[in-house]
Scaffold this motif. Sequence first.
Motif, PDB file in Angstrom:
ATOM      1  N   ARG A 100       0.828  -1.213   0.000  1.00  0.00           N
ATOM      2  CA  ARG A 100       0.000   0.000   0.000  1.00  0.00           C
ATOM      3  C   ARG A 100       0.858   1.257   0.000  1.00  0.00           C
ATOM      4  O   ARG A 100       0.496   2.281  -0.582  1.00  0.00           O
ATOM      5  CB  ARG A 100      -0.932   0.010   1.221  1.00  0.00           C
ATOM      6  N   THR A 101       2.022   1.183   0.660  1.00  0.00           N
ATOM      7  CA  THR A 101       2.874   2.351   0.822  1.00  0.00           C
ATOM      8  C   THR A 101       3.724   2.619  -0.409  1.00  0.00           C
ATOM      9  O   THR A 101       3.900   3.767  -0.816  1.00  0.00           O
ATOM     10  CB  THR A 101       3.795   2.178   2.049  1.00  0.00           C
ATOM     11  N   ILE A 102       4.290   1.555  -0.986  1.00  0.00           N
ATOM     12  CA  ILE A 102       5.172   1.717  -2.135  1.00  0.00           C
ATOM     13  C   ILE A 102       4.332   1.907  -3.390  1.00  0.00           C
ATOM     14  O   ILE A 102       3.561   1.022  -3.764  1.00  0.00           O
ATOM     15  CB  ILE A 102       6.094   0.494  -2.299  1.00  0.00           C
ATOM     16  N   PRO A 103       4.449   3.042  -4.072  1.00  0.00           N
ATOM     17  CA  PRO A 103       3.626   3.286  -5.259  1.00  0.00           C
ATOM     18  C   PRO A 103       4.007   2.368  -6.405  1.00  0.00           C
ATOM     19  O   PRO A 103       5.173   2.031  -6.586  1.00  0.00           O
ATOM     20  CB  PRO A 103       3.925   4.750  -5.601  1.00  0.00           C
ATOM     21  N   MET A 104       3.021   1.973  -7.177  1.00  0.00           N
ATOM     22  CA  MET A 104       3.256   1.149  -8.352  1.00  0.00           C
ATOM     23  C   MET A 104       3.433   2.049  -9.571  1.00  0.00           C
ATOM     24  O   MET A 104       2.821   3.108  -9.675  1.00  0.00           O
ATOM     25  CB  MET A 104       2.065   0.205  -8.585  1.00  0.00           C
ATOM     26  N   ALA A 105       4.296   1.640 -10.497  1.00  0.00           N
ATOM     27  CA  ALA A 105       4.482   2.401 -11.725  1.00  0.00           C
ATOM     28  C   ALA A 105       3.214   2.331 -12.561  1.00  0.00           C
ATOM     29  O   ALA A 105       2.547   1.300 -12.635  1.00  0.00           O
ATOM     30  CB  ALA A 105       5.670   1.846 -12.509  1.00  0.00           C
ATOM     31  N   GLU A 106       2.860   3.434 -13.187  1.00  0.00           N
ATOM     32  CA  GLU A 106       1.637   3.497 -13.976  1.00  0.00           C
ATOM     33  C   GLU A 106       1.873   3.243 -15.448  1.00  0.00           C
ATOM     34  O   GLU A 106       0.934   3.087 -16.206  1.00  0.00           O
ATOM     35  CB  GLU A 106       0.985   4.877 -13.785  1.00  0.00           C
ATOM     36  N   ALA A 107       3.130   3.243 -15.877  1.00  0.00           N
ATOM     37  CA  ALA A 107       3.435   3.089 -17.292  1.00  0.00           C
ATOM     38  C   ALA A 107       4.733   2.308 -17.440  1.00  0.00           C
ATOM     39  O   ALA A 107       5.534   2.232 -16.512  1.00  0.00           O
ATOM     40  CB  ALA A 107       3.555   4.463 -17.944  1.00  0.00           C
ATOM     41  N   PRO A 108       4.946   1.713 -18.615  1.00  0.00           N
ATOM     42  CA  PRO A 108       6.217   1.018 -18.843  1.00  0.00           C
ATOM     43  C   PRO A 108       7.369   2.011 -18.844  1.00  0.00           C
ATOM     44  O   PRO A 108       7.161   3.217 -18.992  1.00  0.00           O
ATOM     45  CB  PRO A 108       6.019   0.375 -20.225  1.00  0.00           C
ATOM     46  N   PRO A 109       8.603   1.525 -18.677  1.00  0.00           N
ATOM     47  CA  PRO A 109       9.755   2.430 -18.651  1.00  0.00           C
ATOM     48  C   PRO A 109       9.869   3.224 -19.958  1.00  0.00           C
ATOM     49  O   PRO A 109       9.488   2.741 -21.026  1.00  0.00           O
ATOM     50  CB  PRO A 109      10.943   1.477 -18.491  1.00  0.00           C
ATOM     51  N   PRO A 110      10.401   4.443 -19.883  1.00  0.00           N
ATOM     52  CA  PRO A 110      10.592   5.240 -21.109  1.00  0.00           C
ATOM     53  C   PRO A 110      11.556   4.544 -22.068  1.00  0.00           C
ATOM     54  O   PRO A 110      12.441   3.795 -21.647  1.00  0.00           O
ATOM     55  CB  PRO A 110      11.191   6.552 -20.587  1.00  0.00           C
ATOM     56  N   ARG A 111      11.391   4.817 -23.351  1.00  0.00           N
ATOM     57  CA  ARG A 111      12.323   4.303 -24.346  1.00  0.00           C
ATOM     58  C   ARG A 111      13.643   5.056 -24.233  1.00  0.00           C
ATOM     59  O   ARG A 111      13.648   6.280 -24.105  1.00  0.00           O
ATOM     60  CB  ARG A 111      11.750   4.467 -25.756  1.00  0.00           C
ATOM     61  N   VAL A 112      14.743   4.324 -24.274  1.00  0.00           N
ATOM     62  CA  VAL A 112      16.049   4.970 -24.089  1.00  0.00           C
ATOM     63  C   VAL A 112      17.004   4.711 -25.251  1.00  0.00           C
ATOM     64  O   VAL A 112      18.095   5.294 -25.289  1.00  0.00           O
ATOM     65  CB  VAL A 112      16.714   4.497 -22.778  1.00  0.00           C
ATOM     66  N   ASP A 113      16.630   3.851 -26.186  1.00  0.00           N
ATOM     67  CA  ASP A 113      17.536   3.533 -27.290  1.00  0.00           C
ATOM     68  C   ASP A 113      17.862   4.795 -28.084  1.00  0.00           C
ATOM     69  O   ASP A 113      16.989   5.623 -28.352  1.00  0.00           O
ATOM     70  CB  ASP A 113      16.898   2.485 -28.206  1.00  0.00           C
ATOM     71  N   GLY A 114      19.115   4.923 -28.442  1.00  0.00           N
ATOM     72  CA  GLY A 114      19.541   6.073 -29.232  1.00  0.00           C
ATOM     73  C   GLY A 114      21.005   6.382 -28.992  1.00  0.00           C
ATOM     74  O   GLY A 114      21.715   5.632 -28.311  1.00  0.00           O
ATOM     75  N   VAL A 115      21.452   7.506 -29.557  1.00  0.00           N
ATOM     76  CA  VAL A 115      22.857   7.917 -29.446  1.00  0.00           C
ATOM     77  C   VAL A 115      22.967   9.055 -28.439  1.00  0.00           C
ATOM     78  O   VAL A 115      22.222  10.041 -28.514  1.00  0.00           O
ATOM     79  CB  VAL A 115      23.414   8.355 -30.810  1.00  0.00           C
ATOM     80  N   TYR A 116      23.904   8.917 -27.509  1.00  0.00           N
ATOM     81  CA  TYR A 116      24.151   9.916 -26.479  1.00  0.00           C
ATOM     82  C   TYR A 116      25.515  10.568 -26.725  1.00  0.00           C
ATOM     83  O   TYR A 116      26.458   9.910 -27.180  1.00  0.00           O
ATOM     84  CB  TYR A 116      24.115   9.276 -25.094  1.00  0.00           C
ATOM     85  N   GLY A 117      25.613  11.849 -26.405  1.00  0.00           N
ATOM     86  CA  GLY A 117      26.873  12.566 -26.609  1.00  0.00           C
ATOM     87  C   GLY A 117      27.154  12.848 -28.065  1.00  0.00           C
ATOM     88  O   GLY A 117      28.290  12.700 -28.529  1.00  0.00           O
ATOM     89  N   THR A 118      26.139  13.269 -28.778  1.00  0.00           N
ATOM     90  CA  THR A 118      26.291  13.490 -30.233  1.00  0.00           C
ATOM     91  C   THR A 118      27.268  14.616 -30.561  1.00  0.00           C
ATOM     92  O   THR A 118      27.702  14.732 -31.708  1.00  0.00           O
ATOM     93  CB  THR A 118      24.921  13.822 -30.857  1.00  0.00           C
TER      94      THR A 118
END
Length: 204
Positions: free
Chosen positions: A51-69
């Motif tokens: 009851r105390t720990i909230p449940m996630a309402e959506a799947p994790p965000p998409r993270v695929d891609g290039v970082y530090g372009t």
Amino acid sequence: MGVAGSVAPVGPRWQRARQIARFTAIGTGATAAAVVATAGVLLGQARQARRTIPMAEAPPPRVDGVYGTKFPGPPLTMVVLGDSSAAGYGVHRRRETPGALLATGLSRRAQRQVRLHRFAVVGAISAGLKHQVDAALECQPDIAVIFIGGNDVTNRTPPALAVRYLVEAVGMLRAAGCEVVVGTCPDLGAIQPIQPPLRWLARR
């Protein structure tokens, strides 16, 4: 004339035996009551934690891609494997996911672009790592990050079996020339909404 064995034995020795038996029965009953009471406490605390720990309402965000372009040269390829802790379950922003944080940090440290692929699956256990590794190897990764183990604990997977699956996954990646970083099961006793004695049991 009585039948042999029909007369209850008497004497100090049999009195002591009956007394020991009575104390044993009392002790056993007390132990059983303590076990039932402890189980009731743990179940109650588990319900309270849910009851105390909230449940996630959506799947994790998409993270695929290039970082530090902004950095020159060909990108390093990073793959993230494992369970919800690797996928970023419960996180709402892409930049807050483990994959994005690690890709950003590696990009800045190495002064290189980092191409990130996430294969982690919410709810995954160590037995499912091989399928993730097979998919990840198609990307020819330079580095793999694995977060796994929490669901093995909650699903009561024998530790030796979970370790064997993890060793096999790491071996497959290393054989392909990939560097591997592993984060195993987090300390479940560090979750604040879980109260003792359930917290102690979770930590164990």
